[in-house]
Design an enzyme around this catalytic site. Structure first.
Site, mmCIF file in Angstrom:
data_model
loop_
_atom_site.group_PDB
_atom_site.id
_atom_site.type_symbol
_atom_site.label_atom_id
_atom_site.label_comp_id
_atom_site.label_asym_id
_atom_site.label_seq_id
_atom_site.Cartn_x
_atom_site.Cartn_y
_atom_site.Cartn_z
ATOM 1 C CG ASN A 270 -9.387 -2.419 0.091
ATOM 2 O OD1 ASN A 270 -8.149 -2.436 0.075
ATOM 3 N ND2 ASN A 270 -10.058 -1.896 1.098
ATOM 4 C CG HIS A 271 -8.637 2.154 -0.270
ATOM 5 N ND1 HIS A 271 -9.243 3.199 0.416
ATOM 6 C CD2 HIS A 271 -8.411 1.193 0.649
ATOM 7 C CE1 HIS A 271 -9.361 2.866 1.693
ATOM 8 N NE2 HIS A 271 -8.859 1.659 1.861
ATOM 9 C CG HIS B 58 -3.457 3.940 1.652
ATOM 10 N ND1 HIS B 58 -4.711 3.973 1.079
ATOM 11 C CD2 HIS B 58 -3.352 2.727 2.241
ATOM 12 C CE1 HIS B 58 -5.337 2.833 1.319
ATOM 13 N NE2 HIS B 58 -4.528 2.053 2.013
ATOM 14 C CG ASP C 178 -1.898 -1.096 1.318
ATOM 15 O OD1 ASP C 178 -1.638 -2.160 0.739
ATOM 16 O OD2 ASP C 178 -2.943 -0.908 1.974
ATOM 17 C CG HIS D 30 -6.168 -5.662 2.641
ATOM 18 N ND1 HIS D 30 -6.875 -4.523 2.290
ATOM 19 C CD2 HIS D 30 -7.088 -6.532 3.156
ATOM 20 C CE1 HIS D 30 -8.158 -4.703 2.589
ATOM 21 N NE2 HIS D 30 -8.307 -5.915 3.113
#
EC number: 3.1.3.16
Length: 319
Positions: free
Chosen positions: A121-122, A63, A61, A245
């Site tokens: 998932n984002h 982000h 990730d 995740h």
């Protein structure tokens, strides 16, 4: 999108390397639209289960932590110096989701056979509508551009296999996953459903206290135990599951006697965690080693060179 345009976009996105962290790069709306449309074509032509070869560097990730993404490339080598696979969750939570996703899409266009990005998932409208990406698009551009990103995200591949031995995805395994062919057959473009194989690949988590399959505290998908991992690897003649995740303190964390590894590449996640970030280097013998982005010192203390590189973790032979 012609090569000179991509090169120009990459150059501007990388120009801020030596600036104060957080300096924005405001590409034009038409440039971003072109990035989305061109990368969408490339992504759609490549399979939903990517078949990749080592050596390769794998990242978890990000982000929206753009400064940390640049730092990862400084340690691992900027493309095309190394081949890369990113495991999803490029947007939300961090302050610079736009720069982050734009650089990754630009590298995908420039190096389509050496640079790979999976769906997290984002990368899903119902999630990034809530956790920051929609608001960033609306504030800096407009809602229409957010919808263009959604169309692009709906074409991202969901898994990769390195040298037929290391299976990579964002979330985890699924009780529905019986053959890898099922992943290849997931249609695209697609939204992420609330249940089923695609949902699990993006949402599931390992849990050492579970046998088989368990409920997931996220309220989505499942958890799976070490026994599930062992059985899955044996059935498919695989060595390792590599996923992201979840925030892990050292940037990487093994599970089920080193049969699964979680990678997380956003140090000091959200400014709230004291975690390191990691990238995993897989060499051509499938030995895995880790480069660590250490968390910065607490605010107020100046740390020489920002997040320094800790020594690579102990190599893990895979063959």
């Amino acid at each position: 999108m012609d090569e000179s345009t991509v090169d120009d976009v990459i150059e501007r996105l990388l120009e801020v390397r030596n600036n104060r962290p957080g300096k924005q790069v405001q590409l034009t709306e038409s440039e971003i639209r072109l990035l989305c449309l061109t990368s969408k074509e490339i992504l759609s032509e490549q399979p939903n289960l990517l078949e990749l070869e080592a050596p390769i560097k794998i990242c978890g990730d990000i982000h929206g932590q753009y400064t940390d993404l640049l730092r990862l490339f400084e340690y691992g080598g900027f493309p095309p110096e190394a081949n890369y696979l990113f495991l999803g969750d490029y947007v939300d939570r961090g302050k610079q989701s736009l720069e982050t996703i734009c650089l990754l899409l630009a590298f995908k266009i420039k190096y389509p056979e050496n640079f790979f990005i999976l769906r997290g998932n984002h990368e899903c409208a119902s999630i990034n509508r809530i956790y920051g990406f929609y608001d960033e698009c609306k504030r800096r551009y407009n809602i229409r551009l957010w919808k263009t990103f959604t169309d692009c995200f709906n074409c991202l591949p969901v898994a990769a296999i390195v040298d037929e031995k290391i299976l990579c995805m964002h979330g985890g395994l699924s009780p529905e996953l019986k053959t890898l062919e099922q992943i290849r057959r997931i249609p695209r473009p697609t939204d992420v459903p609330d249940t089923g194989l695609l949902c699990d690949l993006l949402w599931a988590d390992p849990d050492k206290d579970v046998q088989g399959w368990g409920e997931n505290d996220r309220g989505v998908s499942y958890t799976f135990g070490p026994d599930t991992v062992t059985e899955f690897l044996q059935r498919h003649d695989l060595d390792l599951v590599c996923r992201a995740h979840q925030v892990v303190e050292d940037g990487y964390e093994f599970f089920a006697k080193r049969q699964l590894v979680t990678l997380f590449s956003a140090p000091n996640y959200c400014g709230e965690f004291d975690n390191a970030g990691a990238l995993m280097s897989v060499d051509d013998t499938l030995m895995c080693s880790f480069q660590i982005l250490k968390p910065s010192e607490k605010k107020g203390k100046f740390m020489q060179g920002g997040n320094s590189l800790a020594g690579a973790g102990r190599g893990t032979p895979r063959r």
